[in-house]
Design an enzyme around this catalytic site. Structure first.
Site, PDB file in Angstrom:
ATOM      1  N   PRO A  45     -14.194  -5.821 -14.249  1.00 44.90           N
ATOM      2  CA  PRO A  45     -14.046  -7.207 -13.800  1.00 44.90           C
ATOM      3  C   PRO A  45     -13.102  -7.322 -12.613  1.00 44.90           C
ATOM      4  O   PRO A  45     -12.167  -6.528 -12.489  1.00 44.90           O
ATOM      5  CB  PRO A  45     -13.460  -7.928 -15.032  1.00 44.90           C
ATOM      6  CG  PRO A  45     -12.915  -6.856 -15.916  1.00 44.90           C
ATOM      7  CD  PRO A  45     -13.631  -5.579 -15.583  1.00 44.90           C
ATOM      8  N   ASP A  46     -13.351  -8.279 -11.720  1.00 44.92           N
ATOM      9  CA  ASP A  46     -12.395  -8.523 -10.628  1.00 44.92           C
ATOM     10  C   ASP A  46     -11.328  -9.485 -11.128  1.00 44.92           C
ATOM     11  O   ASP A  46     -11.252  -9.772 -12.334  1.00 44.92           O
ATOM     12  CB  ASP A  46     -13.129  -9.021  -9.367  1.00 44.92           C
ATOM     13  CG  ASP A  46     -13.770 -10.387  -9.537  1.00 44.92           C
ATOM     14  OD1 ASP A  46     -13.643 -10.993 -10.617  1.00 44.92           O
ATOM     15  OD2 ASP A  46     -14.409 -10.873  -8.574  1.00 44.92           O
ATOM     16  N   PHE A  47     -10.472  -9.972 -10.247  1.00 47.09           N
ATOM     17  CA  PHE A  47      -9.434 -10.917 -10.660  1.00 47.09           C
ATOM     18  C   PHE A  47      -9.957 -12.354 -10.676  1.00 47.09           C
ATOM     19  O   PHE A  47      -9.759 -13.087 -11.617  1.00 47.09           O
ATOM     20  CB  PHE A  47      -8.252 -10.879  -9.673  1.00 47.09           C
ATOM     21  CG  PHE A  47      -7.270  -9.778  -9.923  1.00 47.09           C
ATOM     22  CD1 PHE A  47      -7.359  -8.957 -11.027  1.00 47.09           C
ATOM     23  CD2 PHE A  47      -6.221  -9.577  -9.027  1.00 47.09           C
ATOM     24  CE1 PHE A  47      -6.430  -7.951 -11.250  1.00 47.09           C
ATOM     25  CE2 PHE A  47      -5.286  -8.576  -9.238  1.00 47.09           C
ATOM     26  CZ  PHE A  47      -5.400  -7.753 -10.346  1.00 47.09           C
ATOM     27  N   ARG A  48     -10.578 -12.735  -9.537  1.00 49.40           N
ATOM     28  CA  ARG A  48     -10.708 -14.165  -9.273  1.00 49.40           C
ATOM     29  C   ARG A  48     -12.091 -14.754  -9.441  1.00 49.40           C
ATOM     30  O   ARG A  48     -12.253 -15.963  -9.225  1.00 49.40           O
ATOM     31  CB  ARG A  48     -10.168 -14.476  -7.868  1.00 49.40           C
ATOM     32  CG  ARG A  48      -8.666 -14.232  -7.780  1.00 49.40           C
ATOM     33  CD  ARG A  48      -8.075 -14.456  -6.416  1.00 49.40           C
ATOM     34  NE  ARG A  48      -6.651 -14.129  -6.413  1.00 49.40           N
ATOM     35  CZ  ARG A  48      -6.160 -12.901  -6.288  1.00 49.40           C
ATOM     36  NH1 ARG A  48      -6.974 -11.875  -6.142  1.00 49.40           N
ATOM     37  NH2 ARG A  48      -4.855 -12.693  -6.323  1.00 49.40           N
ATOM     38  N   ASN A 119      -8.499  -1.544  -4.340  1.00 48.28           N
ATOM     39  CA  ASN A 119      -8.861  -1.186  -5.715  1.00 48.28           C
ATOM     40  C   ASN A 119      -8.024  -0.028  -6.232  1.00 48.28           C
ATOM     41  O   ASN A 119      -7.585   0.838  -5.476  1.00 48.28           O
ATOM     42  CB  ASN A 119     -10.348  -0.845  -5.800  1.00 48.28           C
ATOM     43  CG  ASN A 119     -11.202  -2.067  -5.530  1.00 48.28           C
ATOM     44  OD1 ASN A 119     -10.684  -3.185  -5.536  1.00 48.28           O
ATOM     45  ND2 ASN A 119     -12.473  -1.863  -5.287  1.00 48.28           N
ATOM     46  N   ASP A 121      -9.228   1.686  -8.938  1.00 48.25           N
ATOM     47  CA  ASP A 121     -10.146   2.381  -9.850  1.00 48.25           C
ATOM     48  C   ASP A 121     -10.592   3.752  -9.327  1.00 48.25           C
ATOM     49  O   ASP A 121     -11.291   4.476 -10.042  1.00 48.25           O
ATOM     50  CB  ASP A 121     -11.371   1.508 -10.146  1.00 48.25           C
ATOM     51  CG  ASP A 121     -12.121   1.065  -8.889  1.00 48.25           C
ATOM     52  OD1 ASP A 121     -12.164   1.839  -7.905  1.00 48.25           O
ATOM     53  OD2 ASP A 121     -12.672  -0.050  -8.888  1.00 48.25           O
ATOM     54  N   HIS A 138      -3.016  -0.523  -2.756  1.00 49.08           N
ATOM     55  CA  HIS A 138      -2.304  -0.990  -3.948  1.00 49.08           C
ATOM     56  C   HIS A 138      -2.112   0.137  -4.957  1.00 49.08           C
ATOM     57  O   HIS A 138      -1.992  -0.104  -6.148  1.00 49.08           O
ATOM     58  CB  HIS A 138      -3.040  -2.188  -4.564  1.00 49.08           C
ATOM     59  CG  HIS A 138      -3.056  -3.385  -3.659  1.00 49.08           C
ATOM     60  ND1 HIS A 138      -3.864  -4.476  -3.833  1.00 49.08           N
ATOM     61  CD2 HIS A 138      -2.325  -3.656  -2.534  1.00 49.08           C
ATOM     62  CE1 HIS A 138      -3.643  -5.361  -2.865  1.00 49.08           C
ATOM     63  NE2 HIS A 138      -2.738  -4.881  -2.055  1.00 49.08           N
ATOM     64  N   CYS A 146       8.626   6.448 -14.478  1.00 55.87           N
ATOM     65  CA  CYS A 146       9.592   5.542 -15.092  1.00 55.87           C
ATOM     66  C   CYS A 146      10.045   4.534 -14.040  1.00 55.87           C
ATOM     67  O   CYS A 146      10.355   4.917 -12.905  1.00 55.87           O
ATOM     68  CB  CYS A 146      10.781   6.359 -15.593  1.00 55.87           C
ATOM     69  SG  CYS A 146      12.173   5.343 -16.124  1.00 55.87           S
ATOM     70  N   GLY A 209     -16.359  -7.418  -0.837  1.00 54.21           N
ATOM     71  CA  GLY A 209     -15.879  -7.624  -2.197  1.00 54.21           C
ATOM     72  C   GLY A 209     -14.412  -7.955  -2.335  1.00 54.21           C
ATOM     73  O   GLY A 209     -13.765  -7.497  -3.267  1.00 54.21           O
ATOM     74  N   THR A 210     -13.896  -8.767  -1.432  1.00 52.66           N
ATOM     75  CA  THR A 210     -12.489  -9.162  -1.570  1.00 52.66           C
ATOM     76  C   THR A 210     -12.311 -10.631  -1.240  1.00 52.66           C
ATOM     77  O   THR A 210     -12.969 -11.156  -0.332  1.00 52.66           O
ATOM     78  CB  THR A 210     -11.555  -8.309  -0.683  1.00 52.66           C
ATOM     79  OG1 THR A 210     -10.243  -8.891  -0.690  1.00 52.66           O
ATOM     80  CG2 THR A 210     -12.038  -8.187   0.748  1.00 52.66           C
TER      81      THR A 210
END
Ligand code: CNA
Length: 278
Positions: A45-48, A119, A121, A138, A146, A209-210
């Protein structure tokens, strides 16, 4: 820009004109910029996206606001929501889409200057795009450490933690462990800043896709030279698309869009064969 404004570089603001530009051998340095929308057809799934996006489905996690799940200061006090979600996003169980293979095809043809992805992924790499052609702006799930003493944490142990939806702690200082994905409130990796001049040197940009809402990534398409064609393949118009004379918006599904572009370039069979191997 209205429909009567003539383009500078293309013959018209259409997919056919863009394909002709490519076939004529004009672009040799293509920059691709991607987001979660290129992986939704893989099952991530995407975010928005309304209804199917992660943000629409976070109610069960009792967050103060949806983005909190990826916010570093929230995570410090409350890491459980992230680890509940991490299982859904964790790589290894998804197959790249034909859109990922299209990026690999551009590389095989010697046309890919760089692929900037938001992404986490790693599906571009799984489709065969070499690491040195990628900027994972990202970060990714490859590696974790840690958040206090920065000690790396073993892959095998985080896999168990994510699978069991438990929160892993540092073996040295008992601090929280977090995968090397960039949260809101954290700096982007150095490789982003080392490469962010590249869009300005490209001769074609493809944005797919963004929602172009997360800065500084969202500013990259605006850094392209004014006269170069910019293709947007997305379910909605985003960013400053449409404001330039050579913007080609292809509104709809990414996989359908890349197939149409490949077809127009005479590459469709090659693309399908490449994807079949993934
Ligand atoms: P977003 O804000 O969720 O936007 C996704 C965009 O893609 C929207 O404009 C959608 O309309 C569009 N879209 C969705 N499905 C399709 C489709 N099949 N075809 C065409 N367009 C589609 O995601 P962004 O990437 O813009 O936001 C940045 C965040 C999302 C980054 O920090 C990522 O790390 C994060 N994210 C990544 C993944 C992943 O790695 N697959 C998944 C979810 C979120």
């Amino acid at each position: 820009i209205d429909e009567h404004t003539p383009p500078d570089t293309l013959e018209s603001r259409t997919l056919e004109a863009l394909a002709k530009y490519i076939k004529d051998g004009e672009p040799k340095k293509i920059v691709v910029m991607t987001g979660a929308g290129i992986s939704t057809s893989a099952g991530i799934p995407d975010f928005r996206s309304p209804e199917t996006g992660l943000y629409a489905n976070l109610a069960k996690l009792n967050l103060p606001y949806a983005e909190a799940v990826f916010d570093i200061s929230f995570f410090r006090n409350n890491p459980e929501p992230f680890y509940t979600l991490a299982q859904e996003l964790y790589p290894g169980k998804y197959r790249p889409t034909i859109t990922h293979s299209f990026i690999k095809l551009l590389h095989d043809k010697g046309l890919l200057l760089k692929c900037f992805t938001q992404n986490i992924d790693t599906l571009e790499r799984e489709a065969g795009v070499p690491g040195d052609k990628m900027v994972e702006a990202h970060g990714s799930f490859a590696g974790q450490k840690c958040i206090e003493c920065r000690a790396p944490y073993p892959d095998a142990l985080i896999k168990i933690a994510i699978h069991e939806k438990t929160v892993p702690h540092c073996e040295a200082c008992n601090g929280l462990v977090k995968p090397n994905i960039v949260f809101f409130g954290e700096a982007l990796p150095e490789e982003f800043f080392l490469n962010r001049h590249l869009p300005a040197t490209a001769d074609l940009a493809i944005v797919m896709g963004t929602s172009l809402t997360v800065q500084p990534f969202a500013g990259l398409p605006s850094e392209c030279a004014p006269h170069i064609p910019r293709l947007l393949i997305n379910k909605e118009v985003v960013g400053d698309f449409g404001y330039r004379a050579d913007d080609v918006p292809l509104i709809g599904d990414c996989d359908t869009g890349v197939r149409a572009l490949a077809e127009a370039c005479g590459w469709l069979e090659e693309l399908e064969a490449l994807w079949a191997q993934t």
